[in-house]
Design a protein around this motif. Structure first.
Motif, PDB file in Angstrom:
ATOM      1  N   SER A 186       2.148  -1.318   4.936  1.00 45.63           N
ATOM      2  CA  SER A 186       1.439  -1.373   3.665  1.00 45.63           C
ATOM      3  C   SER A 186       0.176  -0.517   3.733  1.00 45.63           C
ATOM      4  O   SER A 186      -0.288  -0.164   4.817  1.00 45.63           O
ATOM      5  CB  SER A 186       1.089  -2.828   3.341  1.00 45.63           C
ATOM      6  OG  SER A 186       0.306  -3.400   4.376  1.00 45.63           O
ATOM      7  N   PRO A 187      -0.409  -0.145   2.586  1.00 45.93           N
ATOM      8  CA  PRO A 187      -1.539   0.797   2.600  1.00 45.93           C
ATOM      9  C   PRO A 187      -2.688   0.335   3.502  1.00 45.93           C
ATOM     10  O   PRO A 187      -3.037  -0.850   3.522  1.00 45.93           O
ATOM     11  CB  PRO A 187      -1.980   0.832   1.135  1.00 45.93           C
ATOM     12  CG  PRO A 187      -0.750   0.482   0.365  1.00 45.93           C
ATOM     13  CD  PRO A 187      -0.038  -0.528   1.211  1.00 45.93           C
ATOM     14  N   CYS A 202      16.345  -1.996   4.838  1.00 48.82           N
ATOM     15  CA  CYS A 202      14.962  -2.345   5.105  1.00 48.82           C
ATOM     16  C   CYS A 202      14.842  -3.857   5.209  1.00 48.82           C
ATOM     17  O   CYS A 202      15.244  -4.582   4.287  1.00 48.82           O
ATOM     18  CB  CYS A 202      14.050  -1.821   4.002  1.00 48.82           C
ATOM     19  SG  CYS A 202      12.312  -2.244   4.234  1.00 48.82           S
ATOM     20  N   TRP A 233       7.473   0.530   8.290  1.00 43.62           N
ATOM     21  CA  TRP A 233       6.817   0.918   7.035  1.00 43.62           C
ATOM     22  C   TRP A 233       5.632  -0.034   6.864  1.00 43.62           C
ATOM     23  O   TRP A 233       5.802  -1.248   6.780  1.00 43.62           O
ATOM     24  CB  TRP A 233       7.819   0.843   5.893  1.00 43.62           C
ATOM     25  CG  TRP A 233       7.241   0.652   4.517  1.00 43.62           C
ATOM     26  CD1 TRP A 233       5.989   0.950   4.075  1.00 43.62           C
ATOM     27  CD2 TRP A 233       7.934   0.100   3.386  1.00 43.62           C
ATOM     28  NE1 TRP A 233       5.852   0.620   2.748  1.00 43.62           N
ATOM     29  CE2 TRP A 233       7.020   0.095   2.309  1.00 43.62           C
ATOM     30  CE3 TRP A 233       9.227  -0.377   3.192  1.00 43.62           C
ATOM     31  CZ2 TRP A 233       7.368  -0.390   1.041  1.00 43.62           C
ATOM     32  CZ3 TRP A 233       9.572  -0.863   1.933  1.00 43.62           C
ATOM     33  CH2 TRP A 233       8.652  -0.861   0.868  1.00 43.62           C
ATOM     34  N   ASP A 249      11.136  -8.733  -0.481  1.00 46.22           N
ATOM     35  CA  ASP A 249      10.035  -7.778  -0.534  1.00 46.22           C
ATOM     36  C   ASP A 249       8.745  -8.513  -0.880  1.00 46.22           C
ATOM     37  O   ASP A 249       8.735  -9.724  -1.042  1.00 46.22           O
ATOM     38  CB  ASP A 249      10.326  -6.646  -1.527  1.00 46.22           C
ATOM     39  CG  ASP A 249      10.394  -7.129  -2.961  1.00 46.22           C
ATOM     40  OD1 ASP A 249       9.335  -7.462  -3.518  1.00 46.22           O
ATOM     41  OD2 ASP A 249      11.500  -7.172  -3.539  1.00 46.22           O
ATOM     42  N   ASP A 307       3.821   4.718  -3.848  1.00 50.39           N
ATOM     43  CA  ASP A 307       3.688   3.595  -4.763  1.00 50.39           C
ATOM     44  C   ASP A 307       3.735   4.044  -6.222  1.00 50.39           C
ATOM     45  O   ASP A 307       3.284   5.140  -6.564  1.00 50.39           O
ATOM     46  CB  ASP A 307       2.341   2.902  -4.478  1.00 50.39           C
ATOM     47  CG  ASP A 307       2.159   1.610  -5.252  1.00 50.39           C
ATOM     48  OD1 ASP A 307       3.015   0.717  -5.109  1.00 50.39           O
ATOM     49  OD2 ASP A 307       1.170   1.501  -5.995  1.00 50.39           O
ATOM     50  N   GLU A 309       8.811   4.386  -5.046  1.00 49.27           N
ATOM     51  CA  GLU A 309       8.956   3.085  -5.696  1.00 49.27           C
ATOM     52  C   GLU A 309       9.168   3.335  -7.187  1.00 49.27           C
ATOM     53  O   GLU A 309       8.269   3.822  -7.880  1.00 49.27           O
ATOM     54  CB  GLU A 309       7.712   2.226  -5.500  1.00 49.27           C
ATOM     55  CG  GLU A 309       7.911   0.833  -6.083  1.00 49.27           C
ATOM     56  CD  GLU A 309       6.635   0.138  -6.487  1.00 49.27           C
ATOM     57  OE1 GLU A 309       6.631  -1.094  -6.503  1.00 49.27           O
ATOM     58  OE2 GLU A 309       5.634   0.818  -6.791  1.00 49.27           O
ATOM     59  N   TYR A 330      -3.635  -1.930  -1.922  1.00 51.78           N
ATOM     60  CA  TYR A 330      -3.303  -1.070  -3.052  1.00 51.78           C
ATOM     61  C   TYR A 330      -4.502  -0.780  -3.961  1.00 51.78           C
ATOM     62  O   TYR A 330      -4.330  -0.287  -5.063  1.00 51.78           O
ATOM     63  CB  TYR A 330      -2.164  -1.685  -3.866  1.00 51.78           C
ATOM     64  CG  TYR A 330      -0.857  -1.715  -3.101  1.00 51.78           C
ATOM     65  CD1 TYR A 330      -0.062  -0.586  -2.999  1.00 51.78           C
ATOM     66  CD2 TYR A 330      -0.430  -2.875  -2.461  1.00 51.78           C
ATOM     67  CE1 TYR A 330       1.129  -0.600  -2.282  1.00 51.78           C
ATOM     68  CE2 TYR A 330       0.756  -2.909  -1.742  1.00 51.78           C
ATOM     69  CZ  TYR A 330       1.529  -1.772  -1.659  1.00 51.78           C
ATOM     70  OH  TYR A 330       2.719  -1.791  -0.944  1.00 51.78           O
ATOM     71  N   PHE A 376       6.297   8.844   3.893  1.00 52.52           N
ATOM     72  CA  PHE A 376       5.488   8.039   2.981  1.00 52.52           C
ATOM     73  C   PHE A 376       6.404   7.218   2.083  1.00 52.52           C
ATOM     74  O   PHE A 376       7.453   7.692   1.644  1.00 52.52           O
ATOM     75  CB  PHE A 376       4.631   8.920   2.063  1.00 52.52           C
ATOM     76  CG  PHE A 376       3.477   9.612   2.723  1.00 52.52           C
ATOM     77  CD1 PHE A 376       2.803   9.047   3.788  1.00 52.52           C
ATOM     78  CD2 PHE A 376       3.032  10.835   2.227  1.00 52.52           C
ATOM     79  CE1 PHE A 376       1.724   9.687   4.373  1.00 52.52           C
ATOM     80  CE2 PHE A 376       1.950  11.491   2.795  1.00 52.52           C
ATOM     81  CZ  PHE A 376       1.294  10.911   3.876  1.00 52.52           C
ATOM     82  N   ARG A 377       5.988   6.015   1.814  1.00 59.88           N
ATOM     83  CA  ARG A 377       6.534   5.279   0.675  1.00 59.88           C
ATOM     84  C   ARG A 377       5.500   5.457  -0.426  1.00 59.88           C
ATOM     85  O   ARG A 377       4.340   5.090  -0.273  1.00 59.88           O
ATOM     86  CB  ARG A 377       6.742   3.810   1.030  1.00 59.88           C
ATOM     87  CG  ARG A 377       7.305   2.971  -0.127  1.00 59.88           C
ATOM     88  CD  ARG A 377       6.209   2.323  -0.920  1.00 59.88           C
ATOM     89  NE  ARG A 377       6.671   1.233  -1.780  1.00 59.88           N
ATOM     90  CZ  ARG A 377       5.889   0.586  -2.623  1.00 59.88           C
ATOM     91  NH1 ARG A 377       4.610   0.901  -2.739  1.00 59.88           N
ATOM     92  NH2 ARG A 377       6.357  -0.393  -3.360  1.00 59.88           N
ATOM     93  N   PHE A 419       9.514  -3.427   6.752  1.00 64.78           N
ATOM     94  CA  PHE A 419       8.307  -3.364   5.937  1.00 64.78           C
ATOM     95  C   PHE A 419       7.420  -4.558   6.241  1.00 64.78           C
ATOM     96  O   PHE A 419       7.852  -5.704   6.181  1.00 64.78           O
ATOM     97  CB  PHE A 419       8.670  -3.353   4.450  1.00 64.78           C
ATOM     98  CG  PHE A 419       7.482  -3.464   3.536  1.00 64.78           C
ATOM     99  CD1 PHE A 419       6.318  -2.756   3.786  1.00 64.78           C
ATOM    100  CD2 PHE A 419       7.531  -4.279   2.421  1.00 64.78           C
ATOM    101  CE1 PHE A 419       5.219  -2.859   2.943  1.00 64.78           C
ATOM    102  CE2 PHE A 419       6.440  -4.385   1.570  1.00 64.78           C
ATOM    103  CZ  PHE A 419       5.274  -3.677   1.824  1.00 64.78           C
ATOM    104  N   ASP A 465       2.588   3.510   3.500  1.00 65.36           N
ATOM    105  CA  ASP A 465       2.576   3.280   2.057  1.00 65.36           C
ATOM    106  C   ASP A 465       1.351   3.987   1.476  1.00 65.36           C
ATOM    107  O   ASP A 465       0.233   3.763   1.944  1.00 65.36           O
ATOM    108  CB  ASP A 465       2.487   1.767   1.800  1.00 65.36           C
ATOM    109  CG  ASP A 465       3.125   1.363   0.492  1.00 65.36           C
ATOM    110  OD1 ASP A 465       2.972   2.101  -0.486  1.00 65.36           O
ATOM    111  OD2 ASP A 465       3.761   0.296   0.455  1.00 65.36           O
TER     112      ASP A 465
END
Length: 591
Positions: A101-102, A422, A99, A384, A279, A313, A116, A276-277, A34, A151
């Motif tokens: 982040s957005p 991860c 993975w 994380d 949120d 999540e 986010y 997809f992760r 990640f 994400d």
């Protein structure tokens, strides 16, 4: 992307004649990495590598330290192209899934580098690149055997409108809205469909999200665990989207949710994504999450992606997480605070190992009649990007002396126990970020103005780092030995004298000991042992399966963090046991 409405997407044109990258057979075979895209790589290959002498080079004066701290709240410069240039680094480490982040377009003029706070779900944020660069990244990753998970956010948008009263707080009522924000961030636009000539830097997109009723408009959450506040309130400035209504069965999806589903289906097909992760699943109606899950899975299957993975999540207890996971139908849970907490503090010697190993096979807590092994239902990590579990002070695993010395043991526990492991970016370099908010967990790997270890202008892609080499060795072993990915798991009893056996436990509030476990798969036992003592090697008798090993037989060493490849002999103690020595803060693996 040339359209403004989700309904304008032509899927036949988008997917016709294309062959899409297949899903993995089993996600527990994968290793995730990640990364915060803005903080990972900027594509500048002229930046010098960090050395020990560079640590703290941004903290020479109080003024320079303050500039470094301020830089941590701002865009740093990481890009999709930069990440594409570091795929070799990740491949050599042993990563099989990135993975990210957005990456979608954020509210203009705001330092939402984390991604986010989406303003336009139809475009990639220009800080990161564009849609074509996303497609090139995924294609390059697939060529190297690396899959890509994005994400995604559908619970809320960014701060796209303002309330008439700026001090509202959630109390169950809807509040008057001043208007959508214009390109300067001011709420001058009507709170409704935007005029056709308006640019896409204003309000929110796709246009379906501008319709009345899209947002709950009930103000920011105060109590994050009170129902229905945690479902309907805003995340401070991030505006909650009304996804629908009704019970989980027969949920009535709102037009906004239907539009977002269509948008995320587009990104799957356009970029050939693998998962997809998702949120903030806790903050969505279960029916909304199930609707999204079904629509995404069915669409992905139509492309030949039979195992497109949705990682939810879900903050809170394991019981709540698995109950929610089962209700919404997503594939795996991330954000189980118990897993992260137990993993970190077991390795550091302050948790009973039975608590961590018990997390993966408590059938009663998840309503099963027999033991369920959560090998593909939990994404595990010890670091994380927000560490919700730690409250107001955030710290990476390596932020203290124990963490700096026990990094190899932490990676071994993460990678060689049940779950989908991860690794958080920078952990393989021993990043030690620590501070009162999230920025200190998000150092720029490429250097810049907010580099790791209090530095600036130095990159940290150091493949000669001993920790990087150990991580690569552990992940290569995991890839080579099926039992370490798919086997059942048992914490093993140990003994100092070969007579009195028991599970490792805390003595005087801490545990400096060998901790060993077995993975059993298809009649083969793989024995793993770590050492929670950061300064001294530890030796212990470790129980093994008596039905698989005769007294006098040998176990071969597959891996030792000290480089010692000596095997061990099985003896008739506590059924069957072997005498193992584990390096300080290290790991050994036998078969």
């Amino acid at each position: 992307m040339s359209f403004r409405h989700a309904s304008d997407i032509d899927f036949d044109q988008l997917t016709g004649g294309r062959v899409f990258h297949p899903s993995p057979v089993a996600w527990e075979d994968e290793v995730l990495y990640f990364l915060m895209l803005d903080r990972f790589a900027d594509g500048d290959d002229t930046t010098p590598m960090l050395t020990a002498e560079d640590h703290g080079n941004a903290w020479r004066t109080e003024e320079s330290r303050q500039r470094w701290q301020q830089a941590g709240t701002e865009w740093a410069g990481g890009t999709l192209a930069g990440l594409r240039g570091k795929l070799g680094y990740l491949s050599r480490l042993g990563i099989t899934v990135v993975w990210i982040s957005p990456i979608l377009k954020q509210v203009p003029g705001v330092d939402s580098y984390h991604g986010y706070a989406t303003q336009n779900f139809l475009e990639v944020d220009p800080h990161f690149g564009d849609a074509a660069e996303l497609r090139r990244l995924v294609s390059s990753a697939h060529e190297m055997g690396i899959r890509v998970i994005l994400d995604v956010v559908l619970n809320h948008a960014g701060d796209v409108f303002a309330y008439e009263n700026p001090d509202v707080r959630w109390d169950g009522q809807t509040y008057p809205v001043a208007g959508f924000r214009d390109a300067d961030g001011m709420p001058t636009l009507p709170f409704g469909p935007v005029a056709g000539g308006a640019g896409t830097d204003v309000a929110v997109w796709p246009a379906e999200l501008q319709e009345p009723g899209t947002f709950t408009a009930e103000g920011p959450i105060r109590d994050w665990d009170r129902y229905p506040e945690y479902l309907r309130g805003d995340f401070e400035g991030l505006k909650d989207i009304s996804l629908g209504s009704g019970p989980t069965d027969g949920y009535r999806a709102s037009a906004a949710l239907q539009a977002l589903v269509r948008v995320y289906q587009y990104w799957i097909a356009f970029a050939d994504l693998d998962g997809f992760r998702v949120d903030t699943v806790k903050h969505m109606d279960p029916g909304a999450a199930r609707y999204f899950t079904s629509a995404i899975h069915e669409f992905a299957e139509s492309l030949g992606k039979e195992n497109f993975y949705l990682i939810a999540e879900i903050t809170g207890s394991r019981e709540f997480a698995f109950r929610t996971l089962g209700e919404v139908g997503m594939n795996a849970a991330l954000g189980l605070a118990e897993v992260q907490d137990q993993m970190e503090w077991l390795v550091k010697g302050y948790r009973d190992p039975r608590e961590y190993f018990g997390l993966f096979r408590d059938s009663l807590q998840v309503g099963k009649d027999s033991h369920t092994w959560f090998r593909n239902r939990v994404v595990t990590a010890f670091d994380d990007h927000d560490q919700v579990r730690k409250g107001s002070h955030k710290a990476r695993f390596a932020a203290d002396r124990l963490g700096r010395k026990l990094g190899v043991a932490a990676v071994a526990l993460n990678a060689l126990t049940l779950g989908i492991p991860c690794l958080y970016y920078g952990s393989e370099q021993g990043f030690d970020g620590s501070g009162p908010d999230d920025r200190y967990l998000r150092e720029a790997m490429f250097g810049g103005s907010f580099g790791a270890f209090g530095s600036r202008g130095r990159h940290c892609f150091d493949e000669s780092n001993p920790l990087y080499a150990q991580v690569a060795g552990i992940l290569a072993l995991r890839r080579r030995v099926p039992g370490l990915r798919r086997g059942r798991q048992y914490l093993r009893q140990i003994s100092g004298n070969g007579v009195d056996f028991g599970y490792p436990s805390l003595v005087g509030g801490e545990m400096r000991s060998v901790v060993a476990w077995s993975r059993l798969f298809a009649g083969t036992e793989v024995l793993v042992a770590i050492n929670t003592d950061p300064d001294n090697a530890r030796t212990a008798w470790v129980t093994v399966d008596s039905s698989l090993h005769a007294a006098g037989s040998k176990l071969s060493c597959l891996f030792s963090s000290s480089g010692d490849g000596s095997g061990v002999t099985v003896e008739a103690r506590n059924g069957r046991a072997v005498l193992v020595t584990v390096p300080a803060g290290g790991v050994v693996v036998f078969i």
